[in-house]
Scaffold this active site. Structure first.
Site, PDB file in Angstrom:
ATOM      1  N   GLY A 291      28.236 -58.378   1.900  1.00 56.34           N
ATOM      2  CA  GLY A 291      28.117 -57.488   0.737  1.00 56.34           C
ATOM      3  C   GLY A 291      26.675 -57.060   0.513  1.00 56.34           C
ATOM      4  O   GLY A 291      25.780 -57.348   1.327  1.00 56.34           O
ATOM      5  N   PHE A 292      26.461 -56.399  -0.596  1.00 53.22           N
ATOM      6  CA  PHE A 292      25.133 -55.844  -0.911  1.00 53.22           C
ATOM      7  C   PHE A 292      24.078 -56.950  -0.983  1.00 53.22           C
ATOM      8  O   PHE A 292      23.142 -57.009  -0.167  1.00 53.22           O
ATOM      9  CB  PHE A 292      25.245 -55.041  -2.219  1.00 53.22           C
ATOM     10  CG  PHE A 292      23.945 -54.682  -2.864  1.00 53.22           C
ATOM     11  CD1 PHE A 292      22.864 -54.226  -2.111  1.00 53.22           C
ATOM     12  CD2 PHE A 292      23.799 -54.779  -4.252  1.00 53.22           C
ATOM     13  CE1 PHE A 292      21.661 -53.877  -2.718  1.00 53.22           C
ATOM     14  CE2 PHE A 292      22.605 -54.427  -4.868  1.00 53.22           C
ATOM     15  CZ  PHE A 292      21.531 -53.994  -4.095  1.00 53.22           C
ATOM     16  N   ILE A 293      24.220 -57.851  -1.942  1.00 57.19           N
ATOM     17  CA  ILE A 293      23.200 -58.900  -2.117  1.00 57.19           C
ATOM     18  C   ILE A 293      23.239 -59.866  -0.932  1.00 57.19           C
ATOM     19  O   ILE A 293      22.207 -60.256  -0.383  1.00 57.19           O
ATOM     20  CB  ILE A 293      23.409 -59.649  -3.457  1.00 57.19           C
ATOM     21  CG1 ILE A 293      23.301 -58.677  -4.642  1.00 57.19           C
ATOM     22  CG2 ILE A 293      22.405 -60.789  -3.610  1.00 57.19           C
ATOM     23  CD1 ILE A 293      23.637 -59.280  -6.010  1.00 57.19           C
TER      24      ILE A 293
ATOM     25  N   TYR B  84      36.185 -59.700 -15.852  1.00 57.08           N
ATOM     26  CA  TYR B  84      35.129 -60.061 -14.900  1.00 57.08           C
ATOM     27  C   TYR B  84      34.162 -61.071 -15.522  1.00 57.08           C
ATOM     28  O   TYR B  84      33.858 -62.108 -14.932  1.00 57.08           O
ATOM     29  CB  TYR B  84      34.380 -58.797 -14.461  1.00 57.08           C
ATOM     30  CG  TYR B  84      33.123 -59.060 -13.682  1.00 57.08           C
ATOM     31  CD1 TYR B  84      33.178 -59.509 -12.365  1.00 57.08           C
ATOM     32  CD2 TYR B  84      31.852 -58.873 -14.250  1.00 57.08           C
ATOM     33  CE1 TYR B  84      32.017 -59.758 -11.635  1.00 57.08           C
ATOM     34  CE2 TYR B  84      30.695 -59.118 -13.541  1.00 57.08           C
ATOM     35  CZ  TYR B  84      30.779 -59.556 -12.237  1.00 57.08           C
ATOM     36  OH  TYR B  84      29.630 -59.812 -11.525  1.00 57.08           O
TER      37      TYR B  84
ATOM     38  N   LYS C  37      33.316 -65.040 -14.452  1.00 55.34           N
ATOM     39  CA  LYS C  37      31.983 -65.537 -14.091  1.00 55.34           C
ATOM     40  C   LYS C  37      31.611 -66.748 -14.953  1.00 55.34           C
ATOM     41  O   LYS C  37      31.029 -67.710 -14.468  1.00 55.34           O
ATOM     42  CB  LYS C  37      30.938 -64.424 -14.252  1.00 55.34           C
ATOM     43  CG  LYS C  37      31.004 -63.389 -13.142  1.00 55.34           C
ATOM     44  CD  LYS C  37      30.562 -64.003 -11.818  1.00 55.34           C
ATOM     45  CE  LYS C  37      30.821 -63.111 -10.645  1.00 55.34           C
ATOM     46  NZ  LYS C  37      30.542 -63.748  -9.360  1.00 55.34           N
TER      47      LYS C  37
HETATM   48  N1  LIG Z   1      25.220 -56.242  -7.808  1.00 54.76           N
HETATM   49  C1  LIG Z   1      25.052 -56.580  -9.069  1.00 54.76           C
HETATM   50  O1  LIG Z   1      24.487 -55.836  -9.872  1.00 54.76           O
HETATM   51  C2  LIG Z   1      25.545 -57.913  -9.580  1.00 54.76           C
HETATM   52  C3  LIG Z   1      25.237 -58.278 -10.915  1.00 54.76           C
HETATM   53  C4  LIG Z   1      25.699 -59.507 -11.392  1.00 54.76           C
HETATM   54  C5  LIG Z   1      26.414 -60.356 -10.570  1.00 54.76           C
HETATM   55  N2  LIG Z   1      26.699 -59.966  -9.284  1.00 54.76           N
HETATM   56  C6  LIG Z   1      27.485 -60.892  -8.459  1.00 54.76           C
HETATM   57  O2  LIG Z   1      26.797 -61.121  -7.249  1.00 54.76           O
HETATM   58  C7  LIG Z   1      27.711 -61.283  -6.167  1.00 54.76           C
HETATM   59  C8  LIG Z   1      27.404 -60.280  -5.067  1.00 54.76           C
HETATM   60  O3  LIG Z   1      27.478 -58.966  -5.604  1.00 54.76           O
HETATM   61  P1  LIG Z   1      27.317 -57.659  -4.692  1.00 54.76           P
HETATM   62  O4  LIG Z   1      26.811 -56.573  -5.568  1.00 54.76           O
HETATM   63  O5  LIG Z   1      26.606 -58.005  -3.438  1.00 54.76           O
HETATM   64  O6  LIG Z   1      28.853 -57.344  -4.403  1.00 54.76           O
HETATM   65  P2  LIG Z   1      29.576 -56.960  -3.030  1.00 54.76           P
HETATM   66  O7  LIG Z   1      30.951 -56.525  -3.420  1.00 54.76           O
HETATM   67  O8  LIG Z   1      28.744 -55.992  -2.256  1.00 54.76           O
HETATM   68  O9  LIG Z   1      29.625 -58.332  -2.261  1.00 54.76           O
HETATM   69  C9  LIG Z   1      30.646 -59.284  -2.452  1.00 54.76           C
HETATM   70  C10 LIG Z   1      31.176 -59.673  -1.093  1.00 54.76           C
HETATM   71  O10 LIG Z   1      32.228 -60.630  -1.310  1.00 54.76           O
HETATM   72  C11 LIG Z   1      33.256 -60.355  -0.398  1.00 54.76           C
HETATM   73  N3  LIG Z   1      34.527 -60.854  -0.935  1.00 54.76           N
HETATM   74  C12 LIG Z   1      35.234 -60.346  -1.981  1.00 54.76           C
HETATM   75  N4  LIG Z   1      36.373 -61.025  -2.144  1.00 54.76           N
HETATM   76  C13 LIG Z   1      36.385 -61.988  -1.188  1.00 54.76           C
HETATM   77  C14 LIG Z   1      37.311 -62.996  -0.833  1.00 54.76           C
HETATM   78  N5  LIG Z   1      38.481 -63.146  -1.474  1.00 54.76           N
HETATM   79  N6  LIG Z   1      37.014 -63.804   0.217  1.00 54.76           N
HETATM   80  C15 LIG Z   1      35.846 -63.655   0.899  1.00 54.76           C
HETATM   81  N7  LIG Z   1      34.951 -62.703   0.619  1.00 54.76           N
HETATM   82  C16 LIG Z   1      35.201 -61.883  -0.417  1.00 54.76           C
HETATM   83  C17 LIG Z   1      33.283 -58.842  -0.257  1.00 54.76           C
HETATM   84  O11 LIG Z   1      33.902 -58.401   0.943  1.00 54.76           O
HETATM   85  C18 LIG Z   1      31.791 -58.498  -0.332  1.00 54.76           C
HETATM   86  O12 LIG Z   1      31.230 -58.364   0.952  1.00 54.76           O
HETATM   87  C19 LIG Z   1      29.114 -61.084  -6.780  1.00 54.76           C
HETATM   88  O13 LIG Z   1      29.643 -62.353  -7.074  1.00 54.76           O
HETATM   89  C20 LIG Z   1      28.829 -60.309  -8.054  1.00 54.76           C
HETATM   90  O14 LIG Z   1      29.825 -60.534  -9.019  1.00 54.76           O
HETATM   91  C21 LIG Z   1      26.276 -58.780  -8.783  1.00 54.76           C
END
Ligand SMILES: NC(=O)c1ccc[n+]([C@@H]2O[C@H](COP(=O)([O-])OP(=O)(O)OC[C@H]3O[C@@H](n4cnc5c(N)ncnc54)[C@H](O)[C@@H]3O)[C@@H](O)[C@H]2O)c1
Length: 325
Positions: free
Chosen positions: A11-13, A154, A158
């Site tokens: 994913g992104f992060i 959501y 969390k």
């Molecule tokens: N980006 C933000 O602004 C932000 C802010 C607060 C919290 N977060 C949290 O940080 C984490 C990463 O966020 P992100 O923006 O990189 O999101 P993202 O959607 O790009 O990354 C999440 C990854 O988890 C994988 N995933 C989802 N469901 C799954 C499952 N059942 N089994 C295995 N893999 C699974 C997805 O394929 C994806 O690659 C998440 O938990 C998100 O809730 C993100």
């Protein structure tokens, strides 16, 4: 060399974190199911440059599949888990709360159970600013605030994730840092998030949906700063035992949606066509973090201004336009 198990590493992060940890000479086991929440091709592209790295082990596994997770935990020596995988996004959670419950709560419990079973003690958990909910008082969000103002499934998933982490810390001596991220942006940002969406639509001369009157405020965090925060959190965990802490990570500056749009227009040198719409259910009015705890415990100091971060995002966007969904 440490071995990290990263969930959501495509994913992104997660993809930025995998790259950073590999660059430091670590081994990374990357668990991701390439969920179709947004185009999985973007996720494959996020980690394409890691394909030849012998220290990057990609396992396409769903968090809900306890047996497959067990196999990974059994077969690999793991020093620390960074649990980022999950269903992200506030508004979609209102459409599909059961899915969010299954992936974000049950999936997190599966990770915690595996850690318990295989004696892995160190965990970083990705939480979110959304747990603070909608707050009428103008104060900065601090980690000790009562959390009784959540307005999306959501956010609740969390918070439940944090609570389960605390429980496993108490019952089984897990050492946990739960990091509350505040709207993360930068190269590779998820296409469902405002900055990415705005840049893409303005660049294509299409109207942008602007929810509310533009006065809603966000504390945006640049991805490079967040990755530094996570690696500093990992260092903290290497040096401490049996602690549980919740820590805000943000850019430490809150700006209005109107102001954000102005910065994007300036950077793209193009005016937006604005389609003003009512505030969306689930969206909070304002987020603004206190990062005093992150500064104290992790020596976290965000370096990237929103203007510079948007420049970095736009540069990345222009280079990668053809890969966008
Ligand atoms: N980006 C933000 O602004 C932000 C802010 C607060 C919290 N977060 C949290 O940080 C984490 C990463 O966020 P992100 O923006 O990189 O999101 P993202 O959607 O790009 O990354 C999440 C990854 O988890 C994988 N995933 C989802 N469901 C799954 C499952 N059942 N089994 C295995 N893999 C699974 C997805 O394929 C994806 O690659 C998440 O938990 C998100 O809730 C993100």
């Amino acid at each position: 060399m440490q071995t990290y198990l990263i969930t959501g590493g495509a994913g992104f992060i997660g993809s930025h974190l995998c790259a950073a940890l590999l660059k430091q000479g670590n081994r990374v086991i990357n668990i991701d199911n390439f969920d179709p929440f947004y185009d999985p091709l973007i996720k494959h592209n996020n980690i394409r440059h890691l394909a030849d790295n012998q220290n990057h082990i990609l396992r396409k596994i769903d968090l809900r599949d306890r047996e497959k997770l067990n196999e990974v935990f059994q077969s690999e020596p793991i020093d620390m888990v960074v649990h980022l995988a999950g269903m992200a996004g506030v508004r979609p959670s209102i459409e599909n709360p059961i899915l969010y419950e299954e992936v974000n709560i049950k999936g997190t419990m599966n990770i915690l159970e595996c850690m318990k079973t295989f004696g892995i003690k160190k965990l970083i958990f990705a939480s979110s600013s959304s747990v603070y909910g909608n707050r009428p008082e103008p104060a900065d969000f601090t980690e000790d605030m009562a959390l009784n103002k959540m307005i999306s499934p959501y956010a609740i998933t969390k918070k439940a994730g944090e609570d389960f982490c605390y429980l496993y810390h108490k019952l089984y001596d897990l050492t946990v840092l739960a990091l509350r991220f505040f709207t993360v942006y930068g190269p590779g940002q998820r296409p469902d998030l405002a900055i990415h969406k705005f840049v893409q639509l303005i660049d294509n001369h299409l109207p942008i949906p602007l929810y509310g009157d533009g006065s809603s405020m966000r504390d945006y965090s640049y991805i490079g700063d967040i990755i530094n925060g996570i690696t500093q959190a990992a260092n903290y965990l290497h040096q401490h035992k049996e602690v549980f802490e919740v820590i805000n990570l943000s850019g430490n500056r809150s700006i209005s949606l109107k102001n954000l749009l102005h910065i994007i227009e300036e950077t793209l040198q193009q005016k937006a066509i604005v389609n003003q719409l009512p505030m969306q259910p689930g969206d909070v009015e304002a987020t603004r973090a206190s990062i005093a705890k992150a500064q104290r415990l992790l020596h976290y100091e965000p370096q990237t201004t929103i203007e510079e971060g948007i420049r970095q995002f736009v540069a990345w966007y222009k280079n990668n336009k053809n890969n966008h969904a």
